[in-house]
Design an enzyme around this catalytic site. Sequence first.
Site, PDB file in Angstrom:
ATOM      1  N   LYS A 188       0.811  -1.206   0.067  1.00  0.00           N
ATOM      2  CA  LYS A 188       0.150  -0.175   0.048  1.00  0.00           C
ATOM      3  C   LYS A 188       0.924   1.183   0.226  1.00  0.00           C
ATOM      4  O   LYS A 188       2.083   1.212   0.129  1.00  0.00           O
ATOM      5  CB  LYS A 188      -1.043  -0.185   1.332  1.00  0.00           C
ATOM      6  CG  LYS A 188      -1.887  -1.250   1.163  1.00  0.00           C
ATOM      7  CD  LYS A 188      -3.041  -0.993   0.063  1.00  0.00           C
ATOM      8  CE  LYS A 188      -3.528  -2.486  -0.394  1.00  0.00           C
ATOM      9  NZ  LYS A 188      -4.459  -3.298   0.680  1.00  0.00           N
TER      10      LYS A 188
HETATM   11  C1  LIG Z   1      -5.379  -4.306   1.100  1.00  0.00           C
HETATM   12  C2  LIG Z   1      -6.904  -4.130   1.000  1.00  0.00           C
HETATM   13  C3  LIG Z   1      -7.501  -4.446   2.265  1.00  0.00           C
HETATM   14  C4  LIG Z   1      -7.087  -5.071   3.436  1.00  0.00           C
HETATM   15  O1  LIG Z   1      -6.015  -4.413   4.006  1.00  0.00           O
HETATM   16  P1  LIG Z   1      -5.355  -5.441   5.076  1.00  0.00           P
HETATM   17  O2  LIG Z   1      -4.294  -4.132   5.878  1.00  0.00           O
HETATM   18  O3  LIG Z   1      -4.175  -6.127   4.551  1.00  0.00           O
HETATM   19  O4  LIG Z   1      -6.307  -5.959   5.958  1.00  0.00           O
HETATM   20  C5  LIG Z   1      -8.976  -4.070   2.204  1.00  0.00           C
HETATM   21  N1  LIG Z   1      -9.523  -3.597   1.338  1.00  0.00           N
HETATM   22  C6  LIG Z   1      -8.964  -3.269  -0.035  1.00  0.00           C
HETATM   23  C7  LIG Z   1      -9.534  -2.981  -1.150  1.00  0.00           C
HETATM   24  C8  LIG Z   1      -7.609  -3.600   0.057  1.00  0.00           C
HETATM   25  O5  LIG Z   1      -6.918  -3.621  -1.017  1.00  0.00           O
END
Ligand SMILES: *Cc1c(COP(=O)(O)O)cnc(C)c1O
Length: 390
Positions: A188
Site C-alpha cells: 500500500k
Molecule cells: C489491502 C486491502 C484491504 C485489506 O487491508 P489489510 O491491511 O491487508 O487488512 C481491504 N480492502 C482493500 C480494497 C484492499 O486492497
Amino acid sequence: MSKKNNFLPFAKPSIDRNEVNAVIDVMQSGWITTGKENLIFENNFAKYESSKYAISVNSATAGLHLALEAIGIKSGDKVATSTYTFTATAEAIRYLGAEVIFVDIDEKTFNLDAEQLESKFREFPEIKAIIPVHFAGQICDMDPILDIAKKYDCKIVNDAAHALPSSYRDKRLIELGDISVFSFYATKSITTGEGGMIITKNSDYKDRISIMRSHGINNIAFDRYTSEKPSWYYDVIEAGFKYNLTDIASAIGIEQLKKCNLLHEKRTSIAAEYNKELEDLPLDTPFISSTTTMHSWHLYVISLHLEKIKITRNEFIELMNEKGVGTSVHFIPLHIQPYWRDLYGFSKNDFPKSIKSFERNVSLPIYPDMTKEDISKVTKSVKSILAKYT
Ligand SMILES: *Cc1c(COP(=O)(O)O)cnc(C)c1O
C-alpha cells in the site's frame, strides 16, 4: 531470489535507513508493543488526514471490523459494497453475522455505481451501511452516495485501503462519511509491514473502537503501566478483540508518513509517464473522473481492448512475465469466488460490468523506487507485446 535476473516485481515497499533505525530504537527502548510511538503515529496520521481522531489497528481488515461494530452492525443486518474488491471488505461484514449486498461498478472508474446502489436500496431499504471502495486510489462519486445514505438513514464506512492520499472535489475522506479505514499492508501507499488506521470525527465511535481494539478493556496497558499512578485494575466491559498496532510497526509508520507526500509525487509522475507512453495502443489507460482532485495512484490499471488483440488477458500477463515484468489483477470479483458465489447462489453475469472489467484489466507496477529504466521496461514490454498480437 527470483528465477530471472532483473525481474521487475509488481510491488515493492520504499524502506530506507530511517525506518531501520527507528525500529532499532524501539527494540532497545524497553517497550515494544503499543505505547508512545503508537500515540505519535496516530497523532501524526490524524493531522495528515485532517481528522479529529485516528485509531491504529494491526490491519485494515481489523479496522473495517471495528468500524462496522462501532456503528452498530449486528447479525442479520445488511451492508452494501462493491463486488469489485478484495475479500477483506466483505469478510468484515460477515464477522458480525451481517449480510453483504453486492453492487456492480461503474465500468470507467471500477468504483461503486451510485445508480445501481440506489436500486439495491429500493429492493432492501433496510440496508444499514455502505462500504465504498475507492479503487486504485480514486474516490467514488460520493455526492450521490452521501445522498442515498441520508435518504435511507444509513452509515458510510470507507474502505480507504487504496486512498492515501486521495481527495474528491478537494475533500479528504474525513469529510465523506462516518468512518474511514486505511491499510498499511506491504504493497500500500505507506506500510508498517501489516497495519491500518481508522479515522473519524465522532467521539463515540472513537471510544468504542479504542475499547474493542483492546479486548473490551476500558483502559489500555500503556496507560496502566506508565501513568503517574500505576494501576493494576481494569474493567472488561465487552468481549473485544486483539487488534492493536505495536510500537515497532508504529515507528516504521512514523517514518513512512513523513515521506508520504514524496512517495505520492513519485507515483503520480510514474502514472503520467505511463499515460504518455501508452496512448494510441489497443487499451484504455486509467479514466480520471472530473470529481477527482487527488488520486493516490496505489494502482495503475490498464484495460485491454480484447476485441482488437489476438491474446487474452492471461496470455498478456504471461508474456509480460517472460519479458521480466511482474503484473497483477485487481480484482477477481467476489461473486465468482467459491465462498461468496455459494453463499448467495450467484452466477457470473449477475454483475456484468465487474466481469467485463476483470477479464480485461491488468495492474502494472507503480511504486516510488522504480527507476526511469524500470518504467521504460514496462512500457516497452506492453508496446512490443501489443504490436506483435494486434
Ligand atoms: C489491502 C486491502 C484491504 C485489506 O487491508 P489489510 O491491511 O491487508 O487488512 C481491504 N480492502 C482493500 C480494497 C484492499 O486492497
